[in-house]
Design a protein around this motif. Structure first.
Motif, PDB file in Angstrom:
ATOM      1  N   VAL A  10      30.655  49.287  37.968  1.00 27.29           N
ATOM      2  CA  VAL A  10      31.971  48.692  37.718  1.00 27.29           C
ATOM      3  C   VAL A  10      31.922  47.175  37.880  1.00 27.29           C
ATOM      4  O   VAL A  10      32.558  46.432  37.122  1.00 27.29           O
ATOM      5  N   SER A  11      31.157  46.696  38.849  1.00 23.39           N
ATOM      6  CA  SER A  11      31.022  45.244  39.022  1.00 23.39           C
ATOM      7  C   SER A  11      30.409  44.604  37.783  1.00 23.39           C
ATOM      8  O   SER A  11      30.884  43.580  37.284  1.00 23.39           O
ATOM      9  N   GLY A  12      29.345  45.230  37.261  1.00 27.89           N
ATOM     10  CA  GLY A  12      28.720  44.709  36.054  1.00 27.89           C
ATOM     11  C   GLY A  12      29.643  44.788  34.857  1.00 27.89           C
ATOM     12  O   GLY A  12      29.712  43.862  34.046  1.00 27.89           O
ATOM     13  N   GLN A  13      30.349  45.907  34.743  1.00 26.39           N
ATOM     14  CA  GLN A  13      31.272  46.073  33.623  1.00 26.39           C
ATOM     15  C   GLN A  13      32.387  45.033  33.683  1.00 26.39           C
ATOM     16  O   GLN A  13      32.741  44.422  32.667  1.00 26.39           O
ATOM     17  N   THR A  14      32.961  44.817  34.868  1.00 23.36           N
ATOM     18  CA  THR A  14      34.042  43.843  35.013  1.00 23.36           C
ATOM     19  C   THR A  14      33.559  42.444  34.667  1.00 23.36           C
ATOM     20  O   THR A  14      34.236  41.691  33.949  1.00 23.36           O
ATOM     21  N   ALA A  15      32.363  42.082  35.142  1.00 27.54           N
ATOM     22  CA  ALA A  15      31.820  40.750  34.866  1.00 27.54           C
ATOM     23  C   ALA A  15      31.580  40.555  33.372  1.00 27.54           C
ATOM     24  O   ALA A  15      31.873  39.488  32.817  1.00 27.54           O
ATOM     25  N   THR A  16      31.074  41.583  32.700  1.00 29.11           N
ATOM     26  CA  THR A  16      30.781  41.424  31.269  1.00 29.11           C
ATOM     27  C   THR A  16      32.060  41.355  30.448  1.00 29.11           C
ATOM     28  O   THR A  16      32.137  40.625  29.452  1.00 29.11           O
ATOM     29  N   TYR A  17      33.110  42.077  30.853  1.00 28.54           N
ATOM     30  CA  TYR A  17      34.384  41.995  30.136  1.00 28.54           C
ATOM     31  C   TYR A  17      35.058  40.650  30.363  1.00 28.54           C
ATOM     32  O   TYR A  17      35.654  40.077  29.440  1.00 28.54           O
ATOM     33  N   SER A  19      33.474  37.853  30.922  1.00 31.25           N
ATOM     34  CA  SER A  19      32.704  36.908  30.123  1.00 31.25           C
ATOM     35  C   SER A  19      33.063  37.017  28.650  1.00 31.25           C
ATOM     36  O   SER A  19      33.274  35.996  27.972  1.00 31.25           O
ATOM     37  N   TYR A  20      33.159  38.245  28.136  1.00 30.17           N
ATOM     38  CA  TYR A  20      33.424  38.440  26.713  1.00 30.17           C
ATOM     39  C   TYR A  20      34.794  37.891  26.316  1.00 30.17           C
ATOM     40  O   TYR A  20      34.924  37.182  25.303  1.00 30.17           O
ATOM     41  N   HIS A  21      35.828  38.206  27.094  1.00 30.23           N
ATOM     42  CA  HIS A  21      37.175  37.759  26.732  1.00 30.23           C
ATOM     43  C   HIS A  21      37.347  36.257  26.965  1.00 30.23           C
ATOM     44  O   HIS A  21      38.080  35.599  26.215  1.00 30.23           O
ATOM     45  N   MET A  22      36.685  35.714  27.967  1.00 33.37           N
ATOM     46  CA  MET A  22      36.675  34.262  28.124  1.00 33.37           C
ATOM     47  C   MET A  22      36.007  33.606  26.925  1.00 33.37           C
ATOM     48  O   MET A  22      36.510  32.635  26.350  1.00 33.37           O
ATOM     49  N   LEU A  23      34.855  34.140  26.538  1.00 28.66           N
ATOM     50  CA  LEU A  23      34.085  33.573  25.439  1.00 28.66           C
ATOM     51  C   LEU A  23      34.867  33.615  24.130  1.00 28.66           C
ATOM     52  O   LEU A  23      34.853  32.657  23.351  1.00 28.66           O
ATOM     53  N   GLN A 143      40.846  46.602  31.583  1.00 29.71           N
ATOM     54  CA  GLN A 143      42.132  45.969  31.322  1.00 29.71           C
ATOM     55  C   GLN A 143      42.313  44.712  32.168  1.00 29.71           C
ATOM     56  O   GLN A 143      42.942  43.744  31.738  1.00 29.71           O
ATOM     57  N   LEU A 144      41.769  44.741  33.378  1.00 30.70           N
ATOM     58  CA  LEU A 144      41.829  43.544  34.219  1.00 30.70           C
ATOM     59  C   LEU A 144      41.083  42.391  33.553  1.00 30.70           C
ATOM     60  O   LEU A 144      41.522  41.235  33.601  1.00 30.70           O
ATOM     61  N   GLY A 145      39.963  42.716  32.917  1.00 29.20           N
ATOM     62  CA  GLY A 145      39.237  41.700  32.171  1.00 29.20           C
ATOM     63  C   GLY A 145      40.042  41.173  30.996  1.00 29.20           C
ATOM     64  O   GLY A 145      39.997  39.982  30.678  1.00 29.20           O
ATOM     65  N   VAL A 146      40.811  42.079  30.346  1.00 26.05           N
ATOM     66  CA  VAL A 146      41.664  41.674  29.225  1.00 26.05           C
ATOM     67  C   VAL A 146      42.743  40.700  29.701  1.00 26.05           C
ATOM     68  O   VAL A 146      43.105  39.746  28.994  1.00 26.05           O
TER      69      VAL A 146
END
Length: 399
Positions: A10-17, A19-23, A143-146
């Motif tokens: 989950v930590s890796g998934q959250t970090a990648t999301y 990064s992706y939405h920021m990018l 969704q938190l990443g979104v």
């Protein structure tokens, strides 16, 4: 498996999301800053979408034939390298629209392999009985990443695109580190020669499982018809008259509702009448869409979007659980890839459908008709897929 294994995932998934939405936000803003052309913004989106659409099915075959942890981490490392290059280019002053479009294409290609592989990896890290709860947590963190990714990208862009890209690179490296730190050892993947039959195995399997086909197609058509998010700027400016700050709240409302529901489902997993629950959730999604379309009060509109997000999260958890639990591990990558294509298609075509019907009938009728269409799809799918309607639990039946 230990809880720490899931926490690392989950930590890796959250970090990648994140990064992706920021990018995505930073690339879009920089492209518009450099060119002043809305067409370039459309091309940035297209360049991210096309590789995902074209490569995802092949990526599913790769996910079923190789170590999923390494595939996921490799995609995240590619993302980190791209972000670092964009940071250097921004700081050195040699960025232009061609570099940005090429980077967007490579980001889309990496996502084509990362998303289905990550979806197929999770069921191998937890016990089957824990999977629905873990999927709820996983979906909530997405969704938190979104919510946080675009906001963080916007704030960092104030310091310059080079800084924003550098932070994206750091998040991608954190994601790759977390994925590579997972020590569980799933069964060795079954290597199949690449062929059209093996690549399309996910589609073949879904067609043979009416409950999975029903769940995926129900979500496809509900999002296709009921997607009102593409028209939120029109509601914010012309109907609710709330300005940019209100638009920001409207955009974050569905994701906020989804996070709240994911927390609830993590604490209270669905155990009975899951098929009826899914149909009820999609019907609620349609009703919330109708209420939003008819509302002229900001608070009511905001509440409707929050309910819409909560209902969508219930549908996501049931659909994801059925897909992962009903699919043998040697096919999970390819089935997850098909699901990813359906999700991407429904989101992209849903925005197009909303814009088209708004141009034909007007904004409010377009949203209301979309919500009514979702309700009609629910009624029709209850007749077409009675096995899904009667589905009692999420327990796997294929073994």
């Amino acid at each position: 498996m230990t809880l720490s294994t899931f926490q690392r995932f989950v930590s890796g998934q959250t970090a990648t999301y994140l990064s992706y939405h920021m990018l995505s936000v930073v690339i879009g803003w920089q492209a518009y800053d450099l060119t002043g052309s809305p067409m370039v913004l459309g091309l940035v989106g297209l360049m991210q979408f096309l590789p995902q659409f074209l490569l995802t099915l092949a990526a599913g075959h790769v996910a079923d034939s190789h170590d999923r942890r390494r595939i996921t981490a490799s995609c995240q490392i590619v993302g980190a390298l791209l972000s670092a290059l964009l940071s250097l280019g921004s700081l050195a002053g040699f960025m232009n629209e061609h570099v940005i479009l090429a980077a967007a294409c490579l980001v889309g290609a990496a996502r084509a392999f990362e998303y289905p592989t990550m979806q197929a990896l999770l069921p191998t890290l937890v016990e089957p009985g824990e999977l629905p709860k873990c999927l709820a947590v996983s979906a909530g963190m997405r969704q938190l990443g979104v919510i946080l990714g675009p906001a963080l990208g916007g704030v960092l862009y104030i310091a310059g695109p080079g800084t924003a890209y550098a932070v994206c690179a750091c998040f991608s490296l954190l994601a790759a580190t977390a994925m590579l730190s997972i020590r569980s050892k799933p069964a060795a993947p079954r290597r199949e020669p690449v062929s059209w039959r093996s690549v399309l195995e996910g589609l073949t399997y879904i067609r043979s499982r009416p409950e999975i086909l029903g769940a995926i197609s129900l979500d496809l058509f509900s999002v296709l018809l009921g997607g009102a998010t593409a028209l939120l700027p029109v509601f914010a400016r012309d109907i609710l008259a709330i300005g940019p700050w209100g638009l920001g709240l409207l955009r974050s409302a569905p994701a906020t509702g989804a996070v709240v529901m994911s927390i609830f489902l993590a604490r209270h997993p669905l155990k009975r009448r899951v098929g009826r629950t899914m149909f009820l959730a999609v019907a609620t999604f349609g009703l919330a869409t109708v209420v939003f379309g008819l509302s002229r009060f900001f608070v009511l509109s905001l509440a409707a979007l929050i309910v819409l997000g909560m209902a969508d999260m219930v549908s996501v958890v049931v659909r994801s659980s059925l897909i992962q639990l009903e699919t043998p591990d040697d096919k999970r990558g390819r089935v997850s890839a098909v699901n990813a294509v359906f999700i991407g298609t429904s989101n992209q075509l849903g925005e197009f459908e909303s814009g088209l019907t708004a141009a034909w009938f007007g904004v409010v009728p377009a949203v209301v008709l979309g919500g009514v269409g979702t309700l009609l799809v629910v009624v029709l799918w209850m007749r077409l897929f009675p096995a899904l309607l009667r589905r009692e639990t999420l327990a796997a039946r294929w073994s």
